[in-house]
Scaffold this motif. Structure first.
Motif, PDB file in Angstrom:
ATOM      1  N   ASN A 267       0.667  -1.048  -0.109  1.00  0.00           N
ATOM      2  CA  ASN A 267      -0.046   0.153  -0.062  1.00  0.00           C
ATOM      3  C   ASN A 267       0.844   1.442   0.146  1.00  0.00           C
ATOM      4  N   PHE A 273       0.083  -5.790   2.233  1.00  0.00           N
ATOM      5  CA  PHE A 273      -1.153  -5.977   2.788  1.00  0.00           C
ATOM      6  C   PHE A 273      -1.745  -7.479   2.735  1.00  0.00           C
ATOM      7  N   MET A 274      -1.208  -8.379   1.950  1.00  0.00           N
ATOM      8  CA  MET A 274      -1.765  -9.447   1.253  1.00  0.00           C
ATOM      9  C   MET A 274      -1.272 -10.642   2.396  1.00  0.00           C
ATOM     10  N   ARG A 277      -3.988 -11.579   4.822  1.00  0.00           N
ATOM     11  CA  ARG A 277      -5.294 -11.795   4.349  1.00  0.00           C
ATOM     12  C   ARG A 277      -5.375 -13.400   3.965  1.00  0.00           C
ATOM     13  N   HIS A 278      -4.085 -13.934   3.342  1.00  0.00           N
ATOM     14  CA  HIS A 278      -4.162 -15.323   2.969  1.00  0.00           C
ATOM     15  C   HIS A 278      -2.675 -15.963   3.100  1.00  0.00           C
ATOM     16  N   ASP A 282       0.694 -12.788  -1.793  1.00  0.00           N
ATOM     17  CA  ASP A 282       0.647 -12.051  -3.087  1.00  0.00           C
ATOM     18  C   ASP A 282       0.213 -13.091  -4.029  1.00  0.00           C
ATOM     19  N   ILE A 288      -9.507 -13.314  -3.803  1.00  0.00           N
ATOM     20  CA  ILE A 288      -8.999 -12.593  -2.967  1.00  0.00           C
ATOM     21  C   ILE A 288      -8.101 -11.549  -2.878  1.00  0.00           C
ATOM     22  N   VAL A 289      -6.989 -11.469  -3.936  1.00  0.00           N
ATOM     23  CA  VAL A 289      -6.263 -10.475  -4.110  1.00  0.00           C
ATOM     24  C   VAL A 289      -6.867  -9.287  -4.685  1.00  0.00           C
ATOM     25  N   ARG A 291     -10.047  -8.468  -4.058  1.00  0.00           N
ATOM     26  CA  ARG A 291     -10.845  -7.635  -2.582  1.00  0.00           C
ATOM     27  C   ARG A 291      -9.843  -7.060  -1.867  1.00  0.00           C
ATOM     28  N   GLY A 292      -8.464  -7.574  -1.675  1.00  0.00           N
ATOM     29  CA  GLY A 292      -7.539  -7.089  -0.820  1.00  0.00           C
ATOM     30  C   GLY A 292      -6.996  -5.534  -1.427  1.00  0.00           C
ATOM     31  N   GLU A 296      -7.688  -1.899   0.228  1.00  0.00           N
ATOM     32  CA  GLU A 296      -6.747  -0.629   0.420  1.00  0.00           C
ATOM     33  C   GLU A 296      -7.041   0.409  -0.336  1.00  0.00           C
TER      34      GLU A 296
END
Length: 535
Positions: A267, A273-274, A277-278, A282, A288-289, A291-292, A296
Motif C-alpha cells: 500500500n 497487505f496480502m 489476508r491469505h 501475493d 481474494i487478491v 478484494r484485498g 486498500e
C-alpha cells in the motif's frame, strides 16, 4: 481468403464462426478443409481479449507435473463449482493443443536445453505456464493463427461486421443478422448458416474499468440469450487485481507472472497487505487478491505492485509489454512501484455448453470466454482461459466435422431489425458506472436490485441494438448475482459474506428468468425463495 460480405449474404454457409480471437481462429483452422465463414468485428488480430493475454497457457508439460495436479489446482480455486471431469479433461488435452500451436508457428519460450520454458502464477502448485517472450503469449498466438487463417483457402474472412441477432426457427439456428461495425445506420445483412459457432469473447466493457478491448461488450452472450439459449454462471466475473492505473482505457495489465517472479503488493505506506489476508499472500487466488487491493484503495491507502527488488533492471527484458505500458505513463518499474486497481477481466459465466461445445440451441456452438463449460467454477485459475479456448475450439471442430448438418430454414425476406439508432453514449456510461458500482468486486442486495431494475428498463426501452445487447448481458449478470445470496469465488456479497454449502452448485438461467427477477423487484425488495434461478 477475404470475401465481400455482400457476395455471401443470403447464401447458404456451411459453418459460420463469429469472433476473431483464439477460439474462433483455432476452430476455423481445425475445421479445414471444410468451408468456413469467419466473421470478425475488428481487423484480424485486433479486438480480441486473447491477443492481450500476458500470462500464457497453463499446461502440465514440465517434468514432475501432471494433468491431475493441474486439475486439482483448478478445482481448489473454483469455489466448489468446478466440474471436475471437465477440468481434468482440459488438463489432459493441454499438451496436444500446445503442439498444435507450435505447428501453427507460435514461438513459445524455451530453456537452454530446448524444452518449453514454464513459469508459475497464482494458485498453481507448479511452474506450468507456457509463455512467449515473458508476457507476450496472447499477441504472439493471435499473430501466428491470423497468418495461418489468411493462408487457408477454405476460410472466408469477413472483417468489420458484428453479429447483432441470432436467427432461429423451431429451436434451431438458421443464420445471423450482421451489421457493419460502428455504423448503426448501415443496412443489416442476413447470413444463412447450417451451423454457428459463437467465439465473441467476454463482457469486460460492461464495466467502467476493464482490461478488455472495446469489442468485449457481451454481444455474443446477449444474442444467444435473446434466442433462448441457457446461460450458466453469469454472476461470476473475475476482476484482475493488478490493472495499471495510469488513466488509460482499457487499463493496461500487469501480468500475474510478475508476482510469480517475486513482485509484491504494497500500500502507500509500503506495507505488504496480502500477508495478513491469505497464506499464499501475493499469490493467493485472484478473487481474494482483488478484494484485498480494493480494500486498500477504499481505505485511502492506495495499492501498488512493487517489482523493484525482485526484478529491478531485469524488468524490461523479462516483461517488455508491461514495461512499455509503465514507461509510456511516466513510471519506471525498475525504480518505482506501479499503481494498480482491480478491473473487470474475465467472465466465468456464459452460454452453457456441453463437453463438445454444444449449446441448448440446435446448431449453435460456443467456445472461449463467451461460453461456460464448468471448467472455471466461481473463480478461474490463472492462464486456464487460453487453454480452455483451444481445447474447446478443437472439440467443436471435431463435433461439427463428425455430424451431418441439415440445410437451414428459409430466411425472412426482410431484415429482422431493419434499422438501429446510434449508441446512446450517456446510457452506456450509466450502464458501465452501475455495473462497476453495484455488480463489481463487492456487491450487496440493494445495489444489485437497483442494477437489475435499471438494466431491465434499458433493455425494454432503448432503440439501439448495441445498447440493448449490452443491457441484456448486464441484466443476466446482475439478476444472477442478486439471486445468489452468499459469497463464493469472484461473487462477493457484503450482506452475505459467507458461503452457503447448500448453494455449492452452478447457476443455469435464461433471459426470461432474469426478466422475471426484474419484474419481481418492481413489487417486492427481497427474494421469496433464495435460489429460484439456480439449478
Amino acid at each position: 481468403m477475404t470475401n465481400n460480405i455482400h457476395n455471401l449474404a443470403r447464401s447458404t454457409n456451411d459453418v459460420v464462426i463469429v469472433g476473431g480471437g483464439l477460439a474462433g481462429l483455432f476452430c476455423a483452422l481445425k475445421l479445414a478443409p471444410r468451408p468456413v465463414t469467419l466473421i470478425s468485428a475488428a481487423p484480424l488480430g485486433q479486438g480480441a481479449s486473447s491477443a492481450w493475454a500476458q500470462g500464457g497457457i497453463a499446461a502440465a508439460v514440465a517434468e514432475g507435473d501432471s494433468a491431475e495436479a493441474h486439475a486439482a489446482d483448478t478445482i481448489a480455486v473454483g469455489g466448489g463449482l468446478v466440474d471436475e471431469a471437465v477440468a481434468l479433461g482440459i488438463a489432459r488435452e493441454a499438451a496436444p493443443r500446445i503442439h498444435d500451436l507450435l505447428a501453427y508457428g507460435v514461438p513459445f519460450d524455451r530453456d537452454l536445453e530446448g524444452r518449453l520454458a514454464v513459469g508459475r502464477e497464482a494458485a498453481h502448485s507448479a511452474r506450468r505456464i507456457v509463455h512467449v517472450r515473458g508476457d507476450g503469449a496472447g499477441a504472439a498466438i493471435i499473430a501466428a493463427l491470423s497468418e495461418a487463417v489468411r493462408q487457408t483457402p477454405s476460410i472466408r474472412l469477413i472483417e468489420g461486421f458484428v453479429a447483432e441477432v441470432l436467427l432461429t426457427e423451431d429451436g434451431a439456428v438458421t443464420g445471423l443478422q450482421l451489421r457493419e461495425a460502428g455504423n448503426p445506420a448501415a443496412r443489416p445483412i442476413l447470413l444463412a448458416a447450417r451451423a454457428v459457432v459463437l467465439a465473441t469473447g467476454g463482457i469486460g466493457h460492461l464495466y467502467a474499468a476493464t482490461t478488455n478491448p472495446l469489442e468485449a461488450s457481451g454481444s455474443g452472450l446477449a444474442i444467444a440469450a435473446r434466442a433462448g439459449a441457457v446461460i450458466a454462471d453469469p454472476e461470476f466475473v473475475q476482476f484482475h487485481p493488478t490493472a495499471i492505473m495510469v488513466g488509460r482505457a482499457p487499463a493496461p495489465l500487469a501480468t500475474e507472472a510478475l508476482r510469480g517472479e517475486g513482485a509484491t503488493l504494497i500500500n502507500g505506506k509500503g506495507e505488504r497487505f496480502m500477508i495478513a489476508r491469505h497464506p499464499l499472500a501475493d499469490l493467493a487466488p485472484r478473487d481474494i487478491v482483488a478484494r484485498g487491493v480494493f480494500a486498500e484503495i477504499a481505505a485511502g491507502r492506495g495499492a501498488f505492485l512493487d517489482a523493484r527488488e525482485a526484478l529491478g533492471t531485469r524488468f524490461a527484458q523479462k516483461f517488455p509489454t508491461v514495461h512499455a505500458s509503465c514507461i509510456a505513463a511516466g513510471i519506471d518499474p525498475a525504480t518505482q512501484a506501479i499503481p494498480i486497481a482491480p478491473a473487470a477481466h474475465y467472465h466465468m459465466g456464459g452460454i452453457a455448453v456441453d463437453g463438445r461445445g454444444r449449446s441448448s440451441i440446435d446448431g449453435l456452438w460456443a467456445g472461449g470466454e463467451v461460453s461456460s463449460t464448468g471448467a472455471h467454477g466461481a473463480n478461474r485459475l490463472a492462464s486456464n482461459s487460453l487453454l480452455e479456448a483451444v481445447v474447446y475450439a478443437a472439440r467443436i471442430a471435431e463435433d461439427i466435422s463428425g455430424r451431418p448438418i441439415p440445410s437451414p430454414a428459409r430466411l425472412p425476406d426482410m431484415p429482422v431489425t431493419p434499422c438501429s439508432s446510434g449508441p446512446d453514449a450517456a446510457a452506456v456510461k450509466r450502464l458501465r458506472a452501475m455495473m462497476s458500482a453495484h455488480v463489481g468486486v463487492i456487491r450487496d442486495g440493494d445495489g444489485l436490485a437497483e442494477a437489475v431494475r435499471s438494466f431491465a428498463a434499458l433493455e425494454r426501452e432503448t432503440a439501439s441494438i448495441a445498447v440493448r445487447n449490452m443491457a441484456t448481458s448486464a441484466l443476466l449478470v446482475a439478476a444472477a448475482g442478486w439471486i445468489r445470496c452468499e459469497s463464493r469465488g469472484a461473487h462477493f456479497r457484503s450482506d452475505h459474506p459467507a458461503d452457503v454449502p447448500a448453494l455449492a452448485r452452478r447457476t443455469t438461467t435464461t433471459l426470461a428468468a432474469a426478466r422475471d427477477v426484474a419484474e419481481s423487484l418492481r413489487v417486492r425488495p427481497r427474494p421469496r425463495t433464495a435460489q429460484s434461478m439456480i439449478a
